[in-house]
Design a protein around this motif. Structure first.
Motif, mmCIF file in Angstrom:
data_model
loop_
_atom_site.group_PDB
_atom_site.id
_atom_site.type_symbol
_atom_site.label_atom_id
_atom_site.label_comp_id
_atom_site.label_asym_id
_atom_site.label_seq_id
_atom_site.Cartn_x
_atom_site.Cartn_y
_atom_site.Cartn_z
ATOM 1 N N TRP A 166 -25.059 48.176 -26.847
ATOM 2 C CA TRP A 166 -26.489 48.411 -27.052
ATOM 3 C C TRP A 166 -26.981 49.516 -26.119
ATOM 4 O O TRP A 166 -27.702 50.426 -26.534
ATOM 5 N N SER A 167 -26.580 49.437 -24.843
ATOM 6 C CA SER A 167 -27.012 50.429 -23.859
ATOM 7 C C SER A 167 -26.533 51.829 -24.221
ATOM 8 O O SER A 167 -27.205 52.820 -23.926
ATOM 9 N N LEU A 168 -25.380 51.906 -24.869
ATOM 10 C CA LEU A 168 -24.806 53.196 -25.231
ATOM 11 C C LEU A 168 -25.652 53.919 -26.270
ATOM 12 O O LEU A 168 -25.716 55.153 -26.279
ATOM 13 N N ASP A 171 -30.945 55.115 -26.523
ATOM 14 C CA ASP A 171 -31.838 56.261 -26.687
ATOM 15 C C ASP A 171 -32.178 56.522 -28.151
ATOM 16 O O ASP A 171 -33.150 57.209 -28.458
ATOM 17 N N ARG A 172 -31.367 55.970 -29.052
ATOM 18 C CA ARG A 172 -31.607 56.165 -30.492
ATOM 19 C C ARG A 172 -32.346 54.980 -31.110
ATOM 20 O O ARG A 172 -32.550 54.933 -32.321
ATOM 21 N N ARG A 214 -25.877 49.507 -35.783
ATOM 22 C CA ARG A 214 -25.171 50.289 -36.814
ATOM 23 C C ARG A 214 -26.064 51.390 -37.380
ATOM 24 O O ARG A 214 -25.579 52.499 -37.661
ATOM 25 N N GLU A 215 -27.327 51.114 -37.552
ATOM 26 C CA GLU A 215 -28.255 52.130 -38.080
ATOM 27 C C GLU A 215 -28.418 53.295 -37.124
ATOM 28 O O GLU A 215 -28.781 54.397 -37.543
#
Length: 217
Positions: A166-168, A171-172, A214-215
Protein backbone atom coordinates in the motif's frame (compact mmCIF):
# COMPACT_ATOMS: atom_id res chain seq x y z
CA UNK A 1 21.44 -11.85 34.48
CA UNK A 2 18.76 -11.03 37.05
CA UNK A 3 15.04 -11.19 36.29
CA UNK A 4 14.87 -7.38 36.24
CA UNK A 5 17.83 -7.21 33.85
CA UNK A 6 16.26 -9.86 31.59
CA UNK A 7 12.96 -7.96 31.52
CA UNK A 8 14.79 -4.73 30.73
CA UNK A 9 16.67 -6.40 27.90
CA UNK A 10 13.43 -7.77 26.45
CA UNK A 11 11.89 -4.31 26.66
CA UNK A 12 14.81 -2.79 24.73
CA UNK A 13 14.61 -5.52 22.10
CA UNK A 14 10.83 -5.07 21.82
CA UNK A 15 11.20 -1.30 21.46
CA UNK A 16 13.88 -1.71 18.79
CA UNK A 17 11.68 -4.20 16.96
CA UNK A 18 8.58 -1.95 17.05
CA UNK A 19 10.46 1.11 15.78
CA UNK A 20 12.20 -0.74 12.96
CA UNK A 21 9.07 -2.70 12.00
CA UNK A 22 6.99 0.42 11.47
CA UNK A 23 9.76 2.21 9.59
CA UNK A 24 10.01 -0.77 7.25
CA UNK A 25 6.24 -1.06 6.86
CA UNK A 26 5.75 2.63 6.07
CA UNK A 27 8.81 2.59 3.78
CA UNK A 28 10.73 5.14 5.84
CA UNK A 29 13.38 2.51 5.22
CA UNK A 30 12.97 1.90 1.51
CA UNK A 31 13.10 -1.54 -0.13
CA UNK A 32 16.72 -2.51 -0.69
CA UNK A 33 18.09 0.06 1.77
CA UNK A 34 20.82 -1.15 4.15
CA UNK A 35 19.87 -1.45 7.80
CA UNK A 36 22.91 -0.40 9.83
CA UNK A 37 22.85 -2.17 13.17
CA UNK A 38 25.39 0.13 14.85
CA UNK A 39 23.74 3.34 13.63
CA UNK A 40 20.29 2.19 14.79
CA UNK A 41 21.61 1.17 18.20
CA UNK A 42 23.17 4.61 18.62
CA UNK A 43 20.03 6.41 17.45
CA UNK A 44 17.75 4.44 19.78
CA UNK A 45 20.19 4.64 22.68
CA UNK A 46 20.40 0.87 23.12
CA UNK A 47 23.10 -1.77 22.79
CA UNK A 48 23.65 -3.69 19.59
CA UNK A 49 22.28 -6.92 21.06
CA UNK A 50 18.64 -5.73 21.31
CA UNK A 51 18.87 -4.39 17.74
CA UNK A 52 20.35 -7.67 16.55
CA UNK A 53 17.50 -9.59 18.17
CA UNK A 54 14.96 -7.23 16.61
CA UNK A 55 16.48 -7.78 13.17
CA UNK A 56 16.24 -11.55 13.61
CA UNK A 57 12.50 -11.21 14.26
CA UNK A 58 12.10 -8.90 11.29
CA UNK A 59 13.93 -11.33 9.04
CA UNK A 60 11.56 -14.13 10.13
CA UNK A 61 8.70 -11.81 9.13
CA UNK A 62 10.25 -11.18 5.67
CA UNK A 63 10.82 -7.48 6.30
CA UNK A 64 14.63 -7.62 6.18
CA UNK A 65 17.16 -10.04 4.74
CA UNK A 66 20.74 -10.62 5.91
CA UNK A 67 23.67 -11.67 3.76
CA UNK A 68 27.00 -12.93 5.13
CA UNK A 69 29.73 -10.27 4.89
CA UNK A 70 27.31 -7.85 3.19
CA UNK A 71 24.93 -6.87 5.97
CA UNK A 72 21.18 -6.51 6.44
CA UNK A 73 18.80 -4.89 3.95
CA UNK A 74 15.10 -4.08 3.73
CA UNK A 75 13.39 -6.67 1.58
CA UNK A 76 11.91 -5.73 -1.77
CA UNK A 77 8.19 -5.16 -2.20
CA UNK A 78 6.65 -7.51 -4.74
CA UNK A 79 3.25 -6.33 -6.00
CA UNK A 80 2.54 -9.85 -7.25
CA UNK A 81 2.28 -10.96 -3.61
CA UNK A 82 -0.90 -8.92 -3.25
CA UNK A 83 -3.24 -11.61 -4.58
CA UNK A 84 -1.85 -14.31 -2.30
CA UNK A 85 -1.94 -12.05 0.75
CA UNK A 86 -5.51 -10.98 -0.02
CA UNK A 87 -6.62 -14.58 -0.58
CA UNK A 88 -5.57 -15.51 2.95
CA UNK A 89 -6.78 -12.29 4.58
CA UNK A 90 -10.23 -12.58 3.02
CA UNK A 91 -10.73 -15.77 5.06
CA UNK A 92 -8.99 -14.78 8.30
CA UNK A 93 -9.92 -11.09 8.74
CA UNK A 94 -13.65 -11.88 9.13
CA UNK A 95 -12.81 -14.56 11.71
CA UNK A 96 -10.82 -12.05 13.75
CA UNK A 97 -13.55 -9.40 13.45
CA UNK A 98 -16.28 -11.86 14.44
CA UNK A 99 -14.29 -13.03 17.47
CA UNK A 100 -13.56 -9.40 18.46
CA UNK A 101 -17.29 -8.57 18.36
CA UNK A 102 -17.98 -11.65 20.47
CA UNK A 103 -15.41 -10.54 23.04
CA UNK A 104 -17.32 -8.99 25.95
CA UNK A 105 -14.26 -7.64 27.77
CA UNK A 106 -14.69 -4.02 28.77
CA UNK A 107 -11.33 -3.06 27.26
CA UNK A 108 -12.52 -4.21 23.83
CA UNK A 109 -15.52 -1.90 23.92
CA UNK A 110 -13.48 1.00 25.31
CA UNK A 111 -10.70 0.32 22.80
CA UNK A 112 -13.13 0.50 19.89
CA UNK A 113 -14.60 3.76 21.23
CA UNK A 114 -11.13 5.25 21.66
CA UNK A 115 -10.19 4.40 18.07
CA UNK A 116 -13.47 5.89 16.81
CA UNK A 117 -12.58 9.13 18.59
CA UNK A 118 -9.13 9.01 17.02
CA UNK A 119 -10.63 8.57 13.55
CA UNK A 120 -12.96 11.49 14.20
CA UNK A 121 -9.89 13.68 14.72
CA UNK A 122 -8.35 12.66 11.39
CA UNK A 123 -9.26 14.45 8.17
CA UNK A 124 -8.05 15.16 4.67
CA UNK A 125 -5.30 17.37 6.09
CA UNK A 126 -3.90 14.58 8.25
CA UNK A 127 -0.42 13.42 7.34
CA UNK A 128 0.31 10.20 5.54
CA UNK A 129 2.04 8.86 8.65
CA UNK A 130 -0.90 9.72 10.92
CA UNK A 131 -3.33 7.92 8.62
CA UNK A 132 -1.13 4.87 8.15
CA UNK A 133 -0.47 4.66 11.89
CA UNK A 134 -4.20 4.79 12.61
CA UNK A 135 -4.90 2.08 10.03
CA UNK A 136 -2.21 -0.18 11.51
CA UNK A 137 -3.42 0.41 15.07
CA UNK A 138 -7.01 -0.43 14.16
CA UNK A 139 -6.04 -3.69 12.51
CA UNK A 140 -3.78 -4.65 15.42
CA UNK A 141 -6.57 -3.83 17.88
CA UNK A 142 -9.00 -6.12 16.07
CA UNK A 143 -6.46 -8.94 15.96
CA UNK A 144 -5.70 -8.63 19.69
CA UNK A 145 -9.41 -8.39 20.51
CA UNK A 146 -9.97 -11.69 18.71
CA UNK A 147 -8.44 -13.35 21.75
CA UNK A 148 -6.43 -15.74 19.59
CA UNK A 149 -2.68 -15.21 19.75
CA UNK A 150 -2.12 -17.55 16.81
CA UNK A 151 -4.66 -15.78 14.60
CA UNK A 152 -3.31 -12.37 15.61
CA UNK A 153 0.27 -13.38 14.83
CA UNK A 154 -0.61 -14.53 11.31
CA UNK A 155 -2.75 -11.49 10.55
CA UNK A 156 -0.25 -8.95 11.89
CA UNK A 157 2.41 -10.38 9.59
CA UNK A 158 0.08 -10.34 6.58
CA UNK A 159 -1.14 -6.82 7.34
CA UNK A 160 2.46 -5.62 7.65
CA UNK A 161 3.25 -6.96 4.18
CA UNK A 162 0.01 -5.57 2.73
CA UNK A 163 0.76 -2.14 4.20
CA UNK A 164 4.20 -2.14 2.55
CA UNK A 165 2.53 -2.73 -0.81
CA UNK A 166 0.00 0.00 0.00
CA UNK A 167 2.79 2.42 0.96
CA UNK A 168 4.51 1.77 -2.36
CA UNK A 169 1.52 3.02 -4.36
CA UNK A 170 0.20 5.54 -1.86
CA UNK A 171 1.04 8.57 -3.98
CA UNK A 172 -1.37 7.24 -6.62
CA UNK A 173 -4.22 6.81 -4.13
CA UNK A 174 -5.86 10.20 -3.55
CA UNK A 175 -8.40 9.07 -0.95
CA UNK A 176 -6.25 7.65 1.83
CA UNK A 177 -8.30 9.37 4.55
CA UNK A 178 -11.51 7.88 3.16
CA UNK A 179 -10.03 4.40 3.12
CA UNK A 180 -8.94 4.67 6.75
CA UNK A 181 -12.33 6.06 7.81
CA UNK A 182 -13.98 2.95 6.37
CA UNK A 183 -12.97 1.29 9.63
CA UNK A 184 -15.60 3.29 11.52
CA UNK A 185 -18.40 0.83 10.71
CA UNK A 186 -16.19 -2.11 11.71
CA UNK A 187 -15.33 -0.55 15.07
CA UNK A 188 -19.01 0.28 15.73
CA UNK A 189 -20.00 -3.33 14.93
CA UNK A 190 -17.36 -4.64 17.34
CA UNK A 191 -18.44 -2.19 20.05
CA UNK A 192 -22.06 -3.28 19.55
CA UNK A 193 -21.17 -6.98 19.62
CA UNK A 194 -22.58 -7.50 16.10
CA UNK A 195 -20.54 -10.49 14.94
CA UNK A 196 -22.04 -10.90 11.49
CA UNK A 197 -21.75 -7.23 10.58
CA UNK A 198 -18.15 -7.13 11.83
CA UNK A 199 -17.23 -10.17 9.72
CA UNK A 200 -18.96 -8.82 6.61
CA UNK A 201 -17.36 -5.37 6.90
CA UNK A 202 -13.90 -6.88 7.44
CA UNK A 203 -14.22 -8.97 4.27
CA UNK A 204 -15.44 -5.97 2.27
CA UNK A 205 -12.48 -3.94 3.48
CA UNK A 206 -9.99 -6.54 2.25
CA UNK A 207 -11.68 -6.65 -1.17
CA UNK A 208 -11.75 -2.84 -1.37
CA UNK A 209 -8.08 -2.63 -0.42
CA UNK A 210 -6.99 -5.08 -3.10
CA UNK A 211 -9.13 -3.39 -5.76
CA UNK A 212 -7.79 0.07 -4.98
CA UNK A 213 -4.19 -1.05 -5.06
CA UNK A 214 -4.72 -2.83 -8.38
CA UNK A 215 -6.41 0.24 -9.87
CA UNK A 216 -3.36 2.29 -8.97
CA UNK A 217 -0.93 0.07 -10.87
Amino acid sequence: MTTAEANGHRSLAEHSYAVLRDRLIMLDIRPGDPVNEAAIAEELGVGRTPVREALKRLEAEHLVVSYPRRGTFATGVDITDLAEIAEVRIHLEPVAARRAARNTAAEVRSGAEHLLERLDSLGADSTRRELLAADLDIHRFVYRASGSAHLADVLVRLDNLATRIWSLVLDRLPHLAGHVHEHEDLLRAIAAGDEEAAARIAAEHVRSFEQRVRESL
